[in-house]
Design a protein around this motif. Structure first.
Motif, mmCIF file in Angstrom:
data_model
loop_
_atom_site.group_PDB
_atom_site.id
_atom_site.type_symbol
_atom_site.label_atom_id
_atom_site.label_comp_id
_atom_site.label_asym_id
_atom_site.label_seq_id
_atom_site.Cartn_x
_atom_site.Cartn_y
_atom_site.Cartn_z
ATOM 1 N N SER A 147 0.809 -1.222 0.000
ATOM 2 C CA SER A 147 0.000 0.000 0.000
ATOM 3 C C SER A 147 0.840 1.269 0.000
ATOM 4 C CB SER A 147 -0.925 0.013 1.228
ATOM 5 O OG SER A 147 -1.800 -1.092 1.211
ATOM 6 N N LEU A 148 2.162 1.140 0.064
ATOM 7 C CA LEU A 148 3.017 2.321 0.095
ATOM 8 C C LEU A 148 2.990 3.057 -1.245
ATOM 9 C CD1 LEU A 148 6.116 0.990 2.073
ATOM 10 C CD2 LEU A 148 4.557 2.816 2.792
ATOM 11 N N PRO A 149 3.274 4.362 -1.236
ATOM 12 C CA PRO A 149 3.255 5.143 -2.477
ATOM 13 C C PRO A 149 4.212 4.579 -3.523
ATOM 14 C CG PRO A 149 3.293 6.598 -0.568
ATOM 15 C CD PRO A 149 3.485 5.211 -0.046
ATOM 16 N N GLY A 150 3.721 4.469 -4.761
ATOM 17 C CA GLY A 150 4.552 4.014 -5.865
ATOM 18 C C GLY A 150 4.671 2.519 -6.014
ATOM 19 N N VAL A 151 4.175 1.750 -5.047
ATOM 20 C CA VAL A 151 4.280 0.295 -5.103
ATOM 21 C C VAL A 151 3.157 -0.263 -5.978
ATOM 22 C CG1 VAL A 151 4.152 -1.840 -3.767
ATOM 23 C CG2 VAL A 151 5.426 0.120 -2.877
ATOM 24 N N LYS A 152 3.507 -1.204 -6.854
ATOM 25 C CA LYS A 152 2.524 -1.855 -7.708
ATOM 26 C C LYS A 152 2.354 -3.301 -7.256
ATOM 27 C CE LYS A 152 3.472 -3.481 -11.858
ATOM 28 N NZ LYS A 152 2.910 -4.852 -11.853
ATOM 29 N N SER A 153 1.104 -3.690 -7.008
ATOM 30 C CA SER A 153 0.814 -5.059 -6.565
ATOM 31 C C SER A 153 -0.593 -5.426 -7.038
ATOM 32 C CB SER A 153 0.917 -5.169 -5.047
ATOM 33 O OG SER A 153 0.073 -4.226 -4.419
ATOM 34 N N ALA A 600 -1.906 10.155 0.605
ATOM 35 C CA ALA A 600 -2.475 10.086 -0.736
ATOM 36 C C ALA A 600 -1.320 10.311 -1.701
ATOM 37 C CB ALA A 600 -3.561 11.138 -0.935
ATOM 38 N N SER A 601 -1.217 9.466 -2.723
ATOM 39 C CA SER A 601 -0.076 9.562 -3.633
ATOM 40 C C SER A 601 -0.507 9.265 -5.066
ATOM 41 C CB SER A 601 1.036 8.589 -3.220
ATOM 42 O OG SER A 601 0.625 7.243 -3.424
ATOM 43 N N TYR A 602 0.264 9.808 -5.989
ATOM 44 C CA TYR A 602 0.086 9.520 -7.413
ATOM 45 C C TYR A 602 1.469 9.419 -8.040
ATOM 46 C CZ TYR A 602 -0.497 10.257 -12.389
ATOM 47 O OH TYR A 602 -0.414 10.128 -13.752
ATOM 48 N N THR A 603 1.696 8.357 -8.816
ATOM 49 C CA THR A 603 2.975 8.150 -9.486
ATOM 50 C C THR A 603 2.743 7.977 -10.977
ATOM 51 O OG1 THR A 603 3.839 7.023 -7.522
ATOM 52 C CG2 THR A 603 5.069 6.759 -9.576
ATOM 53 N N THR A 627 -0.184 5.027 -11.132
ATOM 54 C CA THR A 627 -0.353 4.311 -9.867
ATOM 55 C C THR A 627 -0.796 5.314 -8.814
ATOM 56 O OG1 THR A 627 1.441 2.799 -10.464
ATOM 57 C CG2 THR A 627 0.749 2.820 -8.159
ATOM 58 N N ALA A 628 -1.929 5.060 -8.188
ATOM 59 C CA ALA A 628 -2.454 5.975 -7.174
ATOM 60 C C ALA A 628 -2.873 5.174 -5.948
ATOM 61 C CB ALA A 628 -3.641 6.770 -7.711
ATOM 62 N N GLY A 629 -2.771 5.814 -4.802
ATOM 63 C CA GLY A 629 -3.161 5.139 -3.565
ATOM 64 C C GLY A 629 -3.543 6.119 -2.485
ATOM 65 N N ALA A 647 -6.632 1.665 -3.932
ATOM 66 C CA ALA A 647 -5.491 1.438 -4.815
ATOM 67 C C ALA A 647 -5.963 1.444 -6.258
ATOM 68 C CB ALA A 647 -4.823 0.107 -4.486
ATOM 69 N N TYR A 648 -5.173 2.080 -7.115
ATOM 70 C CA TYR A 648 -5.482 2.137 -8.546
ATOM 71 C C TYR A 648 -4.202 1.908 -9.341
ATOM 72 C CZ TYR A 648 -6.498 3.904 -13.200
ATOM 73 O OH TYR A 648 -6.628 4.013 -14.560
ATOM 74 N N GLY A 649 -4.295 1.063 -10.357
ATOM 75 C CA GLY A 649 -3.208 0.864 -11.299
ATOM 76 C C GLY A 649 -3.768 0.793 -12.704
ATOM 77 N N SER A 650 -3.115 1.464 -13.652
ATOM 78 C CA SER A 650 -3.676 1.593 -14.996
ATOM 79 C C SER A 650 -3.566 0.323 -15.824
ATOM 80 C CB SER A 650 -2.994 2.750 -15.741
ATOM 81 O OG SER A 650 -1.589 2.571 -15.771
#
Length: 748
Positions: A147-153, A600-603, A627-629, A647-650
């Motif tokens: 769940s950390l910023p920038g992490v993709k899972s 709140a983060s966006y990468t 990637t947003a969380g 969590a959001y991933g494109s």
């Protein structure tokens, strides 16, 4: 009338005292609001104010027990005596649920303080964040990292993750200074499995992720570093807790090792009932996946300046599909076992306030066996490693530590992968490996901090060697932190990194000793603005350039000039891939013991590769553009807290040479990784409620995973292709649907 007046006033005429105090967080020293404080067996009860303070007036003299509790923290009971007209003032130290019970406060001037000061960018998790994000369902602290910023899972089944375009194979998992190989409960050798780490959140002291430009002390990885530190047991008094959820049972005990409190012990045991998960999220309810693990740690002060520790992590993962009524092929996995083990010994010597020495030695072992319905072997393997290392830290001039370290790793690995043709009697060995390796390395790192902490500079150099794969490598690193204003910080980092080939690669018939180590250059810059002591805003730009990455470029089939070019089963490994990942991240982060905490983060990121063997250019498998969380948590009464995350991933590329037409049908093509899965979205909620009794505490946990029931797919396998049309058959599987879960924890 006089008698009634006397009876009414009698309690106020008795000799009485006064009790005051403040409740603080053991982890950071922050005052804790909304904490229930009471004197057991009396009507004296209150809740701390915003400054963490409480008071009781006109308390009759006598013996009492101060009872202090709030959700997310350990119950504290402190006996005391109150004399006539005595003023008793307490500093009550509450330990978070996952932190050892202590008598002193670990004061932190900065709630975002780095665990590794030499890194320009670090993401760490507090005790509450590890507990709340680790999931009630599996209680896995590595799931919290996801769940950390920038992490993709995007694959809910797995605990592994990627960060800034780096695959998990390039991320170093360091457990108490030991580089772990595969610390997971999982089914090895297959793609459509899942994983849970062998750790539990209650045993973690600190957890920090360095996504790029990590310090020189971390070896043999080119992507990122995850530094996990386990805690010792409580030295104040024995305590026990048991927790249970729909998927597992967990027992933990800890306490002082001797009456003099010179040491401590910590024992943990977990037993899963993952069949519940399998029935909910798979198409085959006969699947039975379960694990059992245990952890033990002993810590002892050998002298006033020396400390020793012993740790053991062990477990077993069991997979059984024997009760399935479906008809399966001869290469279908029916039985599997995986057994990880880590045994570690550590030593630390504090010569003086300026000189610290430490050393560790460890043994790692992993074995796995996979078989089909006839119990014929599909695959199996062994991994064993003896490792040792040491570190010296010398504050030779003020706040200017010099750090020197070394490490040695002796590795042996063997394994095989079978495929049956038609029947179990006709077997083809698809791959095998058997080899050893000796990896050694050392580093030196010097840091300087200017007066007033207006600037911090760190420079390091690492040297690594491998007895089978060359050449030796020297890897520099540098980081700089500058206080632009009192509330604005600019940080920069640069480093070079190498990663040697695995034994399973260079000892394979398709590998060879001619393979080179993979290499990467990291560059990062960020600027951080503090809005208050507990709130920060950060903008970060990063770039990672890699070369000599190992790949088998001709292993995948493709469609070229109207005809099928089949997979080459004997495709060789090459150092043929060069690539980059670059992007920018925006983060707002709040960390408070009393207010809303979270981020709140966006990468925005790009990851592309070029393969020199087949002259192709393509997106990396981990190229997720957006990637947003969001994560938020709040303790709104002494017994209630809640949290939620989004969590959001494109969408990941589908690995291989595939295209998808307008009707959703897949075909082979001549371009790699051009088709993407749909966007990943997931919303989770969690609610915690505690009940306190005289001698024990009960906490209920409720969790709702994927609350919107969003359809999130994962790529499982490429199954077949029509050689006339190029039409491909793929297995695309849904990950977690909406999934409620609950659990309880009993502490005494």
């Amino acid at each position: 009338m006089r008698i009634l007046l006397t009876l009414f006033c009698f309690p106020f005429l008795l000799p009485a005292g006064e009790i005051t105090g403040v409740v603080v967080d053991a982890r950071g020293g922050d005052a804790l609001a909304r904490v229930r404080v009471q004197l057991t067996g009396t009507e004296f009860q209150t809740v701390t104010d915003s400054q963490g303070r409480f008071s009781f007036a006109r308390v009759p003299a006598g013996d009492y027990i101060l009872h202090v509790e709030t959700v997310g923290y350990r119950l504290l009971k402190q006996p005391f005596s109150l004399g006539s007209e005595e003023l008793k003032d307490f500093q009550v130290i509450l330990s978070p649920d996952t932190f050892r019970r202590v008598d002193s406060v670990d004061v932190k001037a900065d709630p975002f303080e780095f665990v590794q000061a030499a890194t320009p960018t670090e993401l760490n998790l507090s005790d509450a964040e590890i507990k709340n994000l680790g999931s009630v369902l599996v209680d896995d602290p590595i799931r919290a990292v996801q769940s950390l910023p920038g992490v993709k899972s995007n694959n809910d089944y797995y605990s592994q993750f990627t960060i800034y375009g780096a695959p998990y194979s390039a991320i170093g998992f360091y457990l108490d200074d030991v580089l772990m190989h595969a610390p997971w409960h999982t089914i090895q050798g297959i793609r459509d499995s899942g994983s849970i780490s062998i750790l539990n959140g209650d045993s973690i002291e600190s957890l920090s992720l360095m996504p790029i430009a990590f310090p020189s002390r971390f070896m043999d990885r080119t992507g990122a570093a995850l530094d996990v530190r386990t805690r010792e047991g409580s030295r104040t008094r024995p305590s026990f807790r048991t927790s249970a959820s729909v998927a597992q049972l967990h027992l933990l005990g800890e306490g002082p090792l001797t009456p003099s409190r010179r040491g401590s012990w910590l024992l943990s045991f977990r037993k899963s009932y993952a069949q519940y998960i399998a029935r909910k999220i798979t198409d085959d309810p006969a699947q039975a996946v379960a694990f059992t693990d245990g952890m033990a740690r002993l810590t002892y002060d050998l002298t006033s300046r020396q400390q020793g520790s012993l740790q053991v992590f062990t477990g077993v993962t069991d997979y059984d599909r024997s009760q399935s009524k479906a008809r399966w092929g001869v290469n279908t996995l029916f039985y599997a076992f995986y057994r990880p083990l880590l045994a570690r010994a550590g030593w630390q010597y504090t010569k003086s306030a300026k000189l610290l020495l430490s050393a560790n030695a460890a043994y790692l072992r992993e074995t796995y066996d996979n078989s089909n319905h006839d119990q014929r072997p599909l695959g199996g393997g062994y991994y064993g490693e003896w490792t040792g290392g040491g570190r010296l830290t010398w504050y030779w001039s003020g706040d200017a530590p010099l750090e020197v370290g070394w490490s040695t790793r002796r590795i042996r690995a063997e394994g095989f992968d079978n495929q049956y043709i038609g029947t179990s009697a006709n077997v083809r060995v698809r791959d095998l490996h058997n080899g050893t390796a000796l990896r050694q390395g050392g580093y030196v790192q010097q840091s300087w901090t200017a007066p007033g902490k207006k600037m911090r500079l760190s420079m390091g150099m690492r040297w690594d060697t491998h007895n089978k794969v060359g050449p030796d490598a020297v890897s520099p690193h540098a980081s700089l932190s500058v206080a632009v204003t009192k509330t604005t910080q600019a940080q920069f980092g640069w480093g070079q990194y190498i990663q040697f080939p695995e034994v399973s690669v260079f000892s394979s018939p398709f590998g060879g000793l001619g393979l080179l180590p993979e290499r990467a250059n990291h560059l990062v810059a960020n600027i951080e603005q503090r809005l208050s002591r507990t709130v920060r805003v950060r903008v970060e730009a990063y770039q990672r350039e890699s070369r000599d990455r190992i790949a088998r470029p001709f292993i995948d089939p493709r469609w070229v000039a109207g005809r099928l070019v089949g997979a080459q089963a004997s495709a060789l490994y090459f150092n043929s891939v060069r690539g980059y990942s670059r992007g920018v991240q925006f983060l707002i982060h709040s960390r408070s013991a009393n207010k809303v905490s979270g981020w709140a983060s966006y990468t925005l990121g790009y990851a592309r590769n070029r393969d020199g063997a087949d002259n192709s250019h393509y997106p990396d498998e981990n190229d997720q553009r957006h990637t947003a969380g969001v994560y938020l948590s709040y303790r709104f009464t002494p017994s209630w807290s809640m949290g939620g995350k989004y969590a959001y991933g494109s969408g990941d590329p589908v690995p291989g040479f595939f295209r998808r037409d307008a009707a959703g049908v897949y075909f082979l093509t001549d371009r790699r990784n051009q088709t993407r899965l749909p966007a990943y979205q997931r919303v989770d909620f969690r609610l915690n409620k505690s009940f306190v009794f005289d001698r024990w505490k009960l906490t209920f946990y409720g969790e709702l995973i994927n609350a919107t029931n969003h359809y999130n797919p994962r790529f499982v396998s490429f199954d077949s292709v029509d050689s006339r049309t190029g039409r491909a058959s793929l297995t695309i599987q849904r990950v977690f649907p909406i999934l409620p879960s609950g659990g309880i924890m009993l502490e005494f």
